[in-house]
Design an enzyme around this catalytic site. Structure first.
Site, short mmCIF file in Angstrom:
data_model
loop_
_atom_site.label_atom_id
_atom_site.label_comp_id
_atom_site.label_asym_id
_atom_site.label_seq_id
_atom_site.Cartn_x
_atom_site.Cartn_y
_atom_site.Cartn_z
N PRO A 47 -39.80 12.14 42.50
CG PRO A 47 -40.14 10.95 44.47
CD PRO A 47 -39.85 10.76 43.02
N PRO B 298 -29.80 -26.72 -1.87
CG PRO B 298 -28.42 -28.04 -0.53
CD PRO B 298 -28.39 -26.86 -1.44
CE LYS C 15 -42.19 -29.31 -15.52
NZ LYS C 15 -41.87 -27.91 -15.19
CG MET D 85 -35.64 -36.14 -8.85
SD MET D 85 -35.84 -35.16 -10.37
CE MET D 85 -34.24 -35.37 -11.16
CG ASP E 63 -38.74 -25.39 -9.87
OD1 ASP E 63 -39.63 -24.91 -10.58
OD2 ASP E 63 -37.63 -25.74 -10.30
CB VAL F 231 -27.01 -30.19 -11.45
CG1 VAL F 231 -26.88 -31.66 -11.08
CG2 VAL F 231 -25.63 -29.57 -11.59
#
Length: 469
Positions: free
Chosen positions: A43, A223, A268, A381, A246, A304
């Site tokens: 308005p 990591p 792997k 591992m 990987d 590493v």
């Protein structure tokens, strides 16, 4: 992702703004800048709206909003100070499947308007999904300072040259490398200094250069936590034509790879199909010989226990240029996130990293050295050979009550730390999943004070006490 970020073409599309105040005008001005056909329902209008109407930039209906005002509208914005009116706009728009935004009311929005950095045709949008608009604005202000004003002009010149480039450089990957070289080289410098004619000539000169040579970057992704990537790693991942990765590379890191890069898994992992190392080596060579930018992405650090040196030797023999970007190895990253320092002047003056891929019948490890006290032993591992590792360390003099930790998925959101004693290693390992890191040494006890991330579980002995209680 709460919202899908898209850039809409609003040129000549009918867009409705309900409201005539300052906020409504800001939204209308944004729509006008995008080329929309802006209609305002209110308005009463402020002075800026009135001037826009006099200049025939917007059309105006001096009335209260009615649902019929949405007929034929592409999107609508409600910017009044009356909740009932805003709610009616939202409800009516939803019924007609019209995109709608109610200012400062995220619950009544089918789209939201981000903070915008405008370097047209380059546009950067920042959104907090309506949760923290002030934070989004602060981020935008930081980006404004980082993005030079000439980006838009550089994009325009590049756009005008694309058709010509396609005729002379037919390979998609070669064209991509061409533009990366241009945007990061003399062409960009010439545009920034206002020398547009020279910049156009530079693009022509670049098309006459020899075909780009393939190259390889061997990158350690760390990591798992994507925040631990180096800046150099991120830059090369964003430039890659092909990424060979990987299983140990986390999903969060993979999300940062160039969206249109070819992804090749060569990992792997026990129980999964594994790509032989010789095949991986040949794949890297083949892609590089095709003139592509190749990233070989490995978990942790490529030097590493990562067989990175073997892959680079193959590249050297094939006369393919390469570079190495180190990553944070699991021994450093996972232990830090678990609150376990690798060395401490009161508990460990040395730290040793070894791989747990051992064969009991042909074990060549110097266990008498590994079993020494006052040192930290980190085993990669080692889950599958945990029983053999435990036996050898105990046999060669390491005390059975030596503190140990098994860090599963270190640095990642689902990190888990299982703690106990060396005499419990084999049994504790049954409760862990790969990838895991085994840490042996008195420094493990410091995690009681220094632990700050993720979950730590009780040792077997502590668990037994709790059960008996």
């Amino acid at each position: 992702m709460d919202y899908l970020p898209i850039f809409a073409d609003l040129k000549r599309r009918p867009c409705l703004v309900v409201g005539g105040g300052d906020v409504a005008w800001r939204k209308a001005r944004m729509l006008l800048k995008a080329g929309a056909d802006v209609r305002v329902i209110a308005p009463v209008l402020n002075q800026a709206f009135q001037q826009a109407i006099e200049q025939q930039q917007v059309s105006h209906v001096a009335d209260e909003f009615e649902p019929s005002h949405l007929d034929g509208i592409f999107l609508a914005i409600a910017a009044t100070d009356r909740k009932a009116v805003n709610a009616l706009v939202y409800q009516s728009a939803n019924q007609r499947q019209v995109l709608v935004n109610v200012v400062d009311d995220t619950q009544r929005c089918s789209f939201i308007i981000p903070s915008i950095i405008d370097r047209s045709p380059i546009l950067v949008a920042v959104s907090s999904s309506g949760k923290a608009p002030v934070l989004a604005r602060l981020i935008r202000e930081k980006l404004e300072a980082l993005l030079p004003q000439h980006l838009g002009r550089m994009a325009t010149l590049a756009g005008n040259f694309r058709a010509r480039l396609a005729k002379t450089v037919t390979s998609f990957s070669a064209r991509r490398q061409f533009w990366e070289q241009a945007f990061d080289g003399r062409f960009a410098e010439l545009v920034a200094s206002g020398q547009e004619q020279d910049a156009k000539q530079e693009l022509i000169n670049l098309t006459q250069s020899t075909s780009p040579q393939g190259q390889v970057a061997l990158i350690g992704s760390g990591p798992g936590d994507a925040g631990l990537l180096t800046l150099r790693a991120l830059q090369l991942m964003q430039q890659a034509d092909v990424v060979l990765y990987d299983y140990l590379v986390s999903d969060e890191v993979m999300d940062l790879v160039r969206r249109d890069a070819e992804l090749v898994c060569v990992g792997k992992k026990a129980g999964f199909h594994s790509v032989p190392q010789e095949e991986t080596n040949q794949l890297i060579v083949n892609y590089a010989q095709q003139g592509k930018r190749v990233v070989r992405l490995k978990g942790g650090d490529p030097f590493v226990f990562g067989r990175g040196a073997e892959e680079l030797e193959v590249l050297f023999d094939a006369n393919i240029p390469f570079q190495v970007v180190p990553g944070i190895t699991a021994a450093a990253g996972a232990t830090a996130y678990a609150g376990i320092p690798l060395t401490h002047r009161d508990y460990a003056q040395t730290a040793m990293f070894v791989t747990g891929h051992l064969k009991a019948e042909s074990d060549q490890m110097d266990w008498s050295t590994l079993a020494r006290g006052k040192q930290t032993l980190v085993i990669y591992m080692g889950l599958m050979k945990s029983g053999h590792i435990q036996q050898q360390l105990l046999t060669h003099g390491r005390s059975g009550d030596t503190p140990i930790a098994i860090i599963e998925r270190g640095t990642q959101k689902n990190q888990k730390v299982i703690k106990g004693q060396l005499s419990e290693l084999e049994q504790l390992a049954k409760n862990a999943e790969s990838p895991s890191l085994i840490v042996i040494g008195e420094v493990v006890n410091l995690s009681e004070k220094l632990h700050w991330f993720g979950k730590q579980e009780q040792s077997l002995q502590q668990s037994a006490v709790v059960k008996l209680a």
